[in-house]
Design a protein around this motif. Structure first.
Motif, PDB file in Angstrom:
ATOM      1  N   ASN A 185     116.172 -13.278  16.596  1.00 58.84           N
ATOM      2  CA  ASN A 185     117.356 -13.178  15.759  1.00 58.84           C
ATOM      3  C   ASN A 185     116.993 -13.353  14.285  1.00 58.84           C
ATOM      4  OD1 ASN A 185     119.275 -12.655  17.820  1.00 58.84           O
ATOM      5  ND2 ASN A 185     119.181 -14.808  18.432  1.00 58.84           N
ATOM      6  N   GLN A 186     117.290 -14.511  13.680  1.00 54.30           N
ATOM      7  CA  GLN A 186     117.018 -14.710  12.254  1.00 54.30           C
ATOM      8  C   GLN A 186     115.568 -15.110  11.978  1.00 54.30           C
ATOM      9  OE1 GLN A 186     119.901 -13.123  11.683  1.00 54.30           O
ATOM     10  NE2 GLN A 186     119.860 -14.216   9.749  1.00 54.30           N
ATOM     11  N   LEU A 187     114.809 -15.429  12.988  1.00 58.80           N
ATOM     12  CA  LEU A 187     113.419 -15.825  12.838  1.00 58.80           C
ATOM     13  C   LEU A 187     112.500 -14.750  13.396  1.00 58.80           C
ATOM     14  CD1 LEU A 187     113.591 -19.565  13.964  1.00 58.80           C
ATOM     15  CD2 LEU A 187     113.531 -18.697  11.618  1.00 58.80           C
ATOM     16  N   ALA A 188     111.266 -14.729  12.915  1.00 59.84           N
ATOM     17  CA  ALA A 188     110.262 -13.817  13.460  1.00 59.84           C
ATOM     18  C   ALA A 188     108.895 -14.464  13.365  1.00 59.84           C
ATOM     19  CB  ALA A 188     110.262 -12.486  12.715  1.00 59.84           C
ATOM     20  N   LEU A 189     108.080 -14.208  14.377  1.00 61.59           N
ATOM     21  CA  LEU A 189     106.722 -14.753  14.444  1.00 61.59           C
ATOM     22  C   LEU A 189     105.740 -13.596  14.503  1.00 61.59           C
ATOM     23  CD1 LEU A 189     104.738 -17.139  14.859  1.00 61.59           C
ATOM     24  CD2 LEU A 189     105.128 -16.866  17.326  1.00 61.59           C
ATOM     25  N   GLY A 190     104.684 -13.671  13.710  1.00 65.40           N
ATOM     26  CA  GLY A 190     103.661 -12.632  13.705  1.00 65.40           C
ATOM     27  C   GLY A 190     102.278 -13.218  13.928  1.00 65.40           C
ATOM     28  N   LEU A 191     101.425 -12.490  14.641  1.00 67.04           N
ATOM     29  CA  LEU A 191     100.039 -12.880  14.888  1.00 67.04           C
ATOM     30  C   LEU A 191      99.148 -11.675  14.630  1.00 67.04           C
ATOM     31  CD1 LEU A 191     100.504 -14.819  18.254  1.00 67.04           C
ATOM     32  CD2 LEU A 191     100.223 -15.829  15.978  1.00 67.04           C
ATOM     33  N   GLY A 192      97.918 -11.925  14.192  1.00 69.39           N
ATOM     34  CA  GLY A 192      97.037 -10.800  13.916  1.00 69.39           C
ATOM     35  C   GLY A 192      95.573 -11.199  13.892  1.00 69.39           C
ATOM     36  N   TYR A 193      94.729 -10.184  14.076  1.00 72.05           N
ATOM     37  CA  TYR A 193      93.280 -10.362  13.983  1.00 72.05           C
ATOM     38  C   TYR A 193      92.689  -9.164  13.244  1.00 72.05           C
ATOM     39  CZ  TYR A 193      88.343 -10.688  15.211  1.00 72.05           C
ATOM     40  OH  TYR A 193      86.974 -10.741  15.156  1.00 72.05           O
ATOM     41  N   GLU A 194      91.777  -9.447  12.318  1.00 71.01           N
ATOM     42  CA  GLU A 194      91.134  -8.385  11.547  1.00 71.01           C
ATOM     43  C   GLU A 194      89.631  -8.633  11.461  1.00 71.01           C
ATOM     44  OE1 GLU A 194      92.854  -6.757   7.730  1.00 71.01           O
ATOM     45  OE2 GLU A 194      91.063  -7.723   6.902  1.00 71.01           O
ATOM     46  N   LEU A 195      88.868  -7.546  11.548  1.00 72.40           N
ATOM     47  CA  LEU A 195      87.411  -7.615  11.436  1.00 72.40           C
ATOM     48  C   LEU A 195      86.955  -6.635  10.365  1.00 72.40           C
ATOM     49  CD1 LEU A 195      84.634  -8.604  12.465  1.00 72.40           C
ATOM     50  CD2 LEU A 195      84.697  -6.717  14.113  1.00 72.40           C
ATOM     51  N   ARG A 196      86.192  -7.139   9.408  1.00 70.00           N
ATOM     52  CA  ARG A 196      85.598  -6.307   8.360  1.00 70.00           C
ATOM     53  C   ARG A 196      84.108  -6.162   8.639  1.00 70.00           C
ATOM     54  NH1 ARG A 196      88.347  -5.982   2.946  1.00 70.00           N
ATOM     55  NH2 ARG A 196      90.521  -6.556   3.354  1.00 70.00           N
ATOM     56  N   LEU A 197      83.710  -4.937   8.899  1.00 69.25           N
ATOM     57  CA  LEU A 197      82.304  -4.634   9.131  1.00 69.25           C
ATOM     58  C   LEU A 197      81.678  -4.328   7.779  1.00 69.25           C
ATOM     59  CD1 LEU A 197      82.883  -2.326  12.223  1.00 69.25           C
ATOM     60  CD2 LEU A 197      82.285  -4.758  12.240  1.00 69.25           C
ATOM     61  N   THR A 198      80.971  -5.298   7.240  1.00 62.12           N
ATOM     62  CA  THR A 198      80.470  -5.185   5.878  1.00 62.12           C
ATOM     63  C   THR A 198      79.249  -4.276   5.800  1.00 62.12           C
ATOM     64  OG1 THR A 198      79.146  -7.181   6.177  1.00 62.12           O
ATOM     65  CG2 THR A 198      81.336  -7.450   5.253  1.00 62.12           C
ATOM     66  N   GLY A 199      79.152  -3.548   4.704  1.00 62.38           N
ATOM     67  CA  GLY A 199      78.003  -2.697   4.449  1.00 62.38           C
ATOM     68  C   GLY A 199      76.965  -3.400   3.599  1.00 62.38           C
ATOM     69  N   ASP A 200      75.953  -2.651   3.183  1.00 60.45           N
ATOM     70  CA  ASP A 200      74.896  -3.197   2.330  1.00 60.45           C
ATOM     71  C   ASP A 200      75.322  -3.113   0.871  1.00 60.45           C
ATOM     72  OD1 ASP A 200      73.276  -3.665   4.536  1.00 60.45           O
ATOM     73  OD2 ASP A 200      72.417  -1.632   4.442  1.00 60.45           O
ATOM     74  N   ALA A 201      75.024  -4.147   0.116  1.00 55.26           N
ATOM     75  CA  ALA A 201      75.355  -4.180  -1.298  1.00 55.26           C
ATOM     76  C   ALA A 201      74.386  -3.313  -2.090  1.00 55.26           C
ATOM     77  CB  ALA A 201      75.326  -5.609  -1.809  1.00 55.26           C
ATOM     78  N   ASP A 202      74.901  -2.553  -3.035  1.00 54.83           N
ATOM     79  CA  ASP A 202      74.054  -1.717  -3.891  1.00 54.83           C
ATOM     80  C   ASP A 202      73.434  -2.507  -5.025  1.00 54.83           C
ATOM     81  OD1 ASP A 202      74.707   0.460  -2.328  1.00 54.83           O
ATOM     82  OD2 ASP A 202      76.395   1.058  -3.596  1.00 54.83           O
ATOM     83  N   SER A 203      74.080  -3.610  -5.413  1.00 50.61           N
ATOM     84  CA  SER A 203      73.583  -4.423  -6.512  1.00 50.61           C
ATOM     85  C   SER A 203      72.711  -5.551  -5.979  1.00 50.61           C
ATOM     86  CB  SER A 203      74.759  -5.009  -7.309  1.00 50.61           C
ATOM     87  OG  SER A 203      74.313  -5.925  -8.275  1.00 50.61           O
ATOM     88  N   GLU A 204      71.561  -5.759  -6.619  1.00 41.44           N
ATOM     89  CA  GLU A 204      70.664  -6.840  -6.210  1.00 41.44           C
ATOM     90  C   GLU A 204      71.229  -8.207  -6.573  1.00 41.44           C
ATOM     91  OE1 GLU A 204      66.828  -6.183  -7.814  1.00 41.44           O
ATOM     92  OE2 GLU A 204      66.429  -4.353  -6.639  1.00 41.44           O
ATOM     93  N   GLU A 205      72.129  -8.254  -7.545  1.00 38.47           N
ATOM     94  CA  GLU A 205      72.741  -9.512  -7.933  1.00 38.47           C
ATOM     95  C   GLU A 205      73.813  -9.962  -6.943  1.00 38.47           C
ATOM     96  OE1 GLU A 205      74.271  -9.016 -11.811  1.00 38.47           O
ATOM     97  OE2 GLU A 205      72.304  -8.766 -12.769  1.00 38.47           O
ATOM     98  N   GLU A 206      74.283  -9.049  -6.120  1.00 39.13           N
ATOM     99  CA  GLU A 206      75.351  -9.361  -5.173  1.00 39.13           C
ATOM    100  C   GLU A 206      74.790 -10.022  -3.925  1.00 39.13           C
ATOM    101  OE1 GLU A 206      78.911  -6.990  -2.788  1.00 39.13           O
ATOM    102  OE2 GLU A 206      77.986  -6.125  -4.595  1.00 39.13           O
ATOM    103  N   LEU A 207      75.495 -11.023  -3.438  1.00 34.25           N
ATOM    104  CA  LEU A 207      75.067 -11.766  -2.263  1.00 34.25           C
ATOM    105  C   LEU A 207      75.340 -10.952  -1.002  1.00 34.25           C
ATOM    106  CD1 LEU A 207      74.010 -14.582  -1.260  1.00 34.25           C
ATOM    107  CD2 LEU A 207      76.426 -15.218  -1.005  1.00 34.25           C
ATOM    108  N   GLU A 208      74.315 -10.773  -0.178  1.00 35.51           N
ATOM    109  CA  GLU A 208      74.483 -10.068   1.090  1.00 35.51           C
ATOM    110  C   GLU A 208      75.134 -11.009   2.103  1.00 35.51           C
ATOM    111  OE1 GLU A 208      73.884  -7.052   2.022  1.00 35.51           O
ATOM    112  OE2 GLU A 208      72.679  -6.197   0.398  1.00 35.51           O
ATOM    113  N   ILE A 209      76.162 -10.510   2.790  1.00 32.05           N
ATOM    114  CA  ILE A 209      76.867 -11.316   3.785  1.00 32.05           C
ATOM    115  C   ILE A 209      77.020 -10.514   5.075  1.00 32.05           C
ATOM    116  CG2 ILE A 209      78.131 -12.655   2.067  1.00 32.05           C
ATOM    117  CD1 ILE A 209      80.563 -10.875   2.620  1.00 32.05           C
ATOM    118  N   GLY A 210      77.383 -11.210   6.158  1.00 33.37           N
ATOM    119  CA  GLY A 210      77.649 -10.548   7.425  1.00 33.37           C
ATOM    120  C   GLY A 210      79.102 -10.142   7.548  1.00 33.37           C
TER     121      GLY A 210
END
Length: 312
Positions: A185-210
């Motif tokens: 009715n006046q309330l709503a509940l939401g749930l979610g899951y997201e996955l980001r598949l990271t690529g390789d950084a082009d800049s050497e100054e940028e920290l590589e992460i998983g």
């Protein structure tokens, strides 16, 4: 004297006529019927006129999901106060976001932002810098129940494009996720899951992460037709990198944030949203600024924001 008497008679007759006219007007307030509402994913259904008596069949294939606008555009502004053990600084963000619903249970999200800061901890230059454009294609997969108790399941996928900037990451990330929402009715509940598949950084100054995963929950409540509240919670997990580069994340990092929001319907098509994000689990190491995680809510600090949107 006769003229004065005639005038008085006319005046009395006019007063009685006006009194009788007002007595015919019904001043009782109509019965209040609140609209169904909830979290932003579950919107109130639109009222529809009674179907005309006709043998002509109306096709539902081209109709948008009940209660959702076909096109919405918004602009937002956010100020982030980044705090680390090495120091602190403020950054300012300005962004645009659009959403388009197709007649075939598909929707398209597009967003872009820019940022600037005068803090030497966050950037070497104070001019406005580019952010990461993001494109998301979603599928309205399932829908159960009547409008007042509807349950929804959506899948989506997309991409976050790399940019050369001190705030934007240079890698290209792929995004997949699923969301579900249930109205009470006046309330709503939401749930979610997201996955980001990271690529390789082009800049050497940028920290590589998983890869980056996010668990989300939201609770929405509409107090009236013009005012609604919601609270979102996000828990992020950033995996360590398997890259051969020396500048990489060695251990998994986790953080969480809570986002209360107030939505004001200024008109049937105009919405103003005010909110803030608060970190509950923090990133304290300033070296993680090299990962360019500004697109994630509350990654580097608490923030306040305002969102002004139009839906058609």
């Amino acid at each position: 004297m006769e003229r004065k008497t005639a005038f008085n008679s006319f005046f009395i007759t006019l007063i009685l006529s006006i009194t009788n006219c007002f007595a015919l007007v019904d001043y009782t307030e109509p019965e209040y019927k609140p609209k169904n509402s909830g979290a932003s994913r579950v919107s109130a259904p639109r009222e529809s006129a009674p179907a005309a008596t006709s043998t002509r069949k109306v096709s539902r294939r081209g109709s948008a999901r009940s209660g959702e606008r076909v096109l919405s555009m918004s602009t937002w502004y956010k100020t982030v106060e980044a705090k680390f053990s090495e120091g602190s600084g403020k950054a300012h963000f300005l962004g645009l976001k659009g959403k388009f619903h197709t007649p075939y249970n598909l929707y398209l999200d597009a967003s872009y932002w820019q940022a600037d800061s005068s803090s030497e901890l966050l950037t070497e230059g104070g001019s406005s810098q580019k952010g990461n454009p993001e494109l998301i294609l979603g599928l309205n997969w399932l829908r159960f129940g009547p409008p007042s108790e509807v349950a929804l399941v959506d899948f989506y996928g997309g991409v976050s494009l790399g940019q050369e900037s001190e705030f934007a990451h240079s890698r290209t990330d792929q995004i997949v996720g699923v969301t579900t929402a249930k109205r009470f009715n006046q309330l709503a509940l939401g749930l979610g899951y997201e996955l980001r598949l990271t690529g390789d950084a082009d800049s050497e100054e940028e920290l590589e992460i998983g890869n980056i995963s996010r668990l989300s929950a939201s609770l929405g409540w509409m107090t009236s037709n013009e005012i609604r509240f919601s609270v979102d919670g996000h828990m992020y997990s950033i995996s360590s990198s398997s890259s051969d580069k020396p500048n990489k994340l060695e251990e998994k990092v986790k953080f969480a944030t809570v986002i209360p929001k107030l939505g004001l319907n200024l008109s049937p098509i105009v919405l103003l949203e005010l909110g803030a994000s608060f970190r509950t689990r923090r990133i304290n190491d300033a070296e993680l600024l090299g990962a360019r995680l500004w697109s994630l809510h509350g990654a580097y600090g608490n923030s306040v924001f305002a969102n002004f949107g139009v839906s058609l």
